[in-house]
Design an enzyme around this catalytic site. Structure first.
Site, PDB file in Angstrom:
ATOM      1  N   ASP A 229       0.839  -1.201   0.000  1.00 60.01           N
ATOM      2  CA  ASP A 229       0.000   0.000   0.000  1.00 60.01           C
ATOM      3  C   ASP A 229       0.872   1.248   0.000  1.00 60.01           C
ATOM      4  O   ASP A 229       1.643   1.478   0.925  1.00 60.01           O
ATOM      5  CB  ASP A 229      -0.892  -0.009   1.252  1.00 60.01           C
ATOM      6  CG  ASP A 229      -1.771   1.235   1.337  1.00 60.01           C
ATOM      7  OD1 ASP A 229      -2.928   1.153   0.905  1.00 60.01           O
ATOM      8  OD2 ASP A 229      -1.282   2.277   1.826  1.00 60.01           O
TER       9      ASP A 229
ATOM     10  N   TYR B  63       3.067  10.023  -0.610  1.00 58.62           N
ATOM     11  CA  TYR B  63       4.180   9.434   0.141  1.00 58.62           C
ATOM     12  C   TYR B  63       5.514   9.672  -0.557  1.00 58.62           C
ATOM     13  O   TYR B  63       6.571   9.578   0.068  1.00 58.62           O
ATOM     14  CB  TYR B  63       3.994   7.924   0.328  1.00 58.62           C
ATOM     15  CG  TYR B  63       2.772   7.493   1.098  1.00 58.62           C
ATOM     16  CD1 TYR B  63       1.951   8.407   1.772  1.00 58.62           C
ATOM     17  CD2 TYR B  63       2.424   6.144   1.170  1.00 58.62           C
ATOM     18  CE1 TYR B  63       0.831   7.988   2.455  1.00 58.62           C
ATOM     19  CE2 TYR B  63       1.308   5.717   1.861  1.00 58.62           C
ATOM     20  CZ  TYR B  63       0.507   6.637   2.500  1.00 58.62           C
ATOM     21  OH  TYR B  63      -0.608   6.219   3.174  1.00 58.62           O
TER      22      TYR B  63
ATOM     23  N   LYS C  48      -2.921   5.836  -4.006  1.00 55.00           N
ATOM     24  CA  LYS C  48      -3.987   6.778  -3.674  1.00 55.00           C
ATOM     25  C   LYS C  48      -3.787   8.114  -4.390  1.00 55.00           C
ATOM     26  O   LYS C  48      -2.653   8.565  -4.580  1.00 55.00           O
ATOM     27  CB  LYS C  48      -4.040   7.026  -2.154  1.00 55.00           C
ATOM     28  CG  LYS C  48      -4.069   5.758  -1.321  1.00 55.00           C
ATOM     29  CD  LYS C  48      -4.072   6.052   0.167  1.00 55.00           C
ATOM     30  CE  LYS C  48      -3.681   4.825   0.962  1.00 55.00           C
ATOM     31  NZ  LYS C  48      -2.233   4.573   0.969  1.00 55.00           N
TER      32      LYS C  48
ATOM     33  N   HIS D 252      -7.695   9.731  -1.500  1.00 53.06           N
ATOM     34  CA  HIS D 252      -6.973   9.720  -0.226  1.00 53.06           C
ATOM     35  C   HIS D 252      -7.749  10.370   0.921  1.00 53.06           C
ATOM     36  O   HIS D 252      -7.759   9.867   2.045  1.00 53.06           O
ATOM     37  CB  HIS D 252      -5.609  10.411  -0.402  1.00 53.06           C
ATOM     38  CG  HIS D 252      -4.573   9.929   0.558  1.00 53.06           C
ATOM     39  ND1 HIS D 252      -3.242   9.851   0.234  1.00 53.06           N
ATOM     40  CD2 HIS D 252      -4.663   9.503   1.838  1.00 53.06           C
ATOM     41  CE1 HIS D 252      -2.560   9.390   1.280  1.00 53.06           C
ATOM     42  NE2 HIS D 252      -3.398   9.173   2.262  1.00 53.06           N
TER      43      HIS D 252
END
Length: 274
Positions: free
Chosen positions: A46, A51, A76, A109
């Site tokens: 994931d 990120y 996401k 998200h």
């Protein structure tokens, strides 16, 4: 190697019940962490655009030698990219960084309700699903009201809602909504960033079962019906977090953990994050 049970999502796609999260892992460290996880036996990874480590994930997947059909990859859409056209462009960018021709699960998200773009965004997600570029679509951090609005404006029920969920924030109302509508509950921050691991109820259960407090909490998630994605960069913990299928919590254990719900958030409130 541990055999991880699967959940069947509402569109028939199978998803591992336990996966590996990469939140807050720098891109240059992500490849090693994901490689360790894949070697340990994880098959669900994931990540998210925000990120900044989709490339690191992609490198690990490419180097693993594991066939694409065995892997379950989630990413996401970040808040700044919400909206119909920008969602499609952001998806292309994520796919390019991952080095894949499709993902298994694509999530919005955050709802960012004040911006009021998530229904347009969802239409773009439906197009990606129809085009076979993602096998399932879902959301993250959506509250019951946000979910209801999607259901009212769409023919596609989210397959997953990934939310902050741990013994200190058990999200009972939200989980009940999911159960009524066939939405899988996936827990991020499943250990409350370690905040619940020193609680006496959890440490005493761990001692009785001769496991770690983290293993108790992950086992609680699985027995409660949640999909869970613990994150670690420590090889020993990556292995320990997967080793939760050799014991079972009793009804009393489950009740003791259930008593720890205090509404404690470690992350933002979805109703106010915009």
């Amino acid at each position: 190697m541990t055999s991880i049970p699967h959940i069947t999502l509402n569109n028939g796609v199978e998803m591992p019940r336990l996966g590996f999260g990469v939140f807050q892992i720098p891109d240059e460290e992500t490849t090693a962490a994901v490689s360790t996880a894949l070697t340990a036996g994880y098959r669900s990874i994931d990540t998210a655009a925000i990120y900044g480590n989709e490339r690191g994930v992609g490198r690990a997947l490419a180097e693993s030698g594991i066939s694409r059909g065995e892997l379950f990859v989630t990413t996401k859409l970040w808040n700044a990219d919400q909206g119909y056209d920008s969602t499609l462009a952001a998806f292309d960018a994520s796919l390019d960084k991952l080095g894949l021709d499709h993902v298994d699960l694509y999530l919005i998200h955050w709802p960012t309700p004040a911006r009021d773009l998530y229904t347009d965004t969802w239409r773009a997600m439906e197009k990606l699903l129809a085009d076979g570029r993602t096998r399932a679509i879902g959301v993250s951090n959506f509250q019951p009201a946000h979910l209801q609005r999607l259901l009212d404006h769409s023919g596609t029920v989210p397959a997953v809602n990934q939310v902050e969920l741990h013994p200190g924030l058990q999200q009972r109302e939200l989980r009940a909504f999911h159960a009524r509508h066939g939405i899988a509950t996936e827990a991020w921050s499943p250990l409350a960033q370690g905040a619940v691991l020193k609680d006496e109820a959890i440490t005493s259960i761990a001692a009785r079962h001769e496991v770690t407090p983290a293993q108790v909490v992950l086992r609680w998630h699985l027995q409660t019906g949640n999909v869970v994605i613990p994150k670690s960069v420590t090889p020993q913990r990556i292995h320990q977090n997967l080793d939760v299928f050799g014991f079972e919590l009793t009804a009393d254990d489950i009740e003791a953990v259930a008593s720890l719900d205090s509404g404690m958030r470690t992350g933002p409130d979805p109703d106010t994050l915009n």
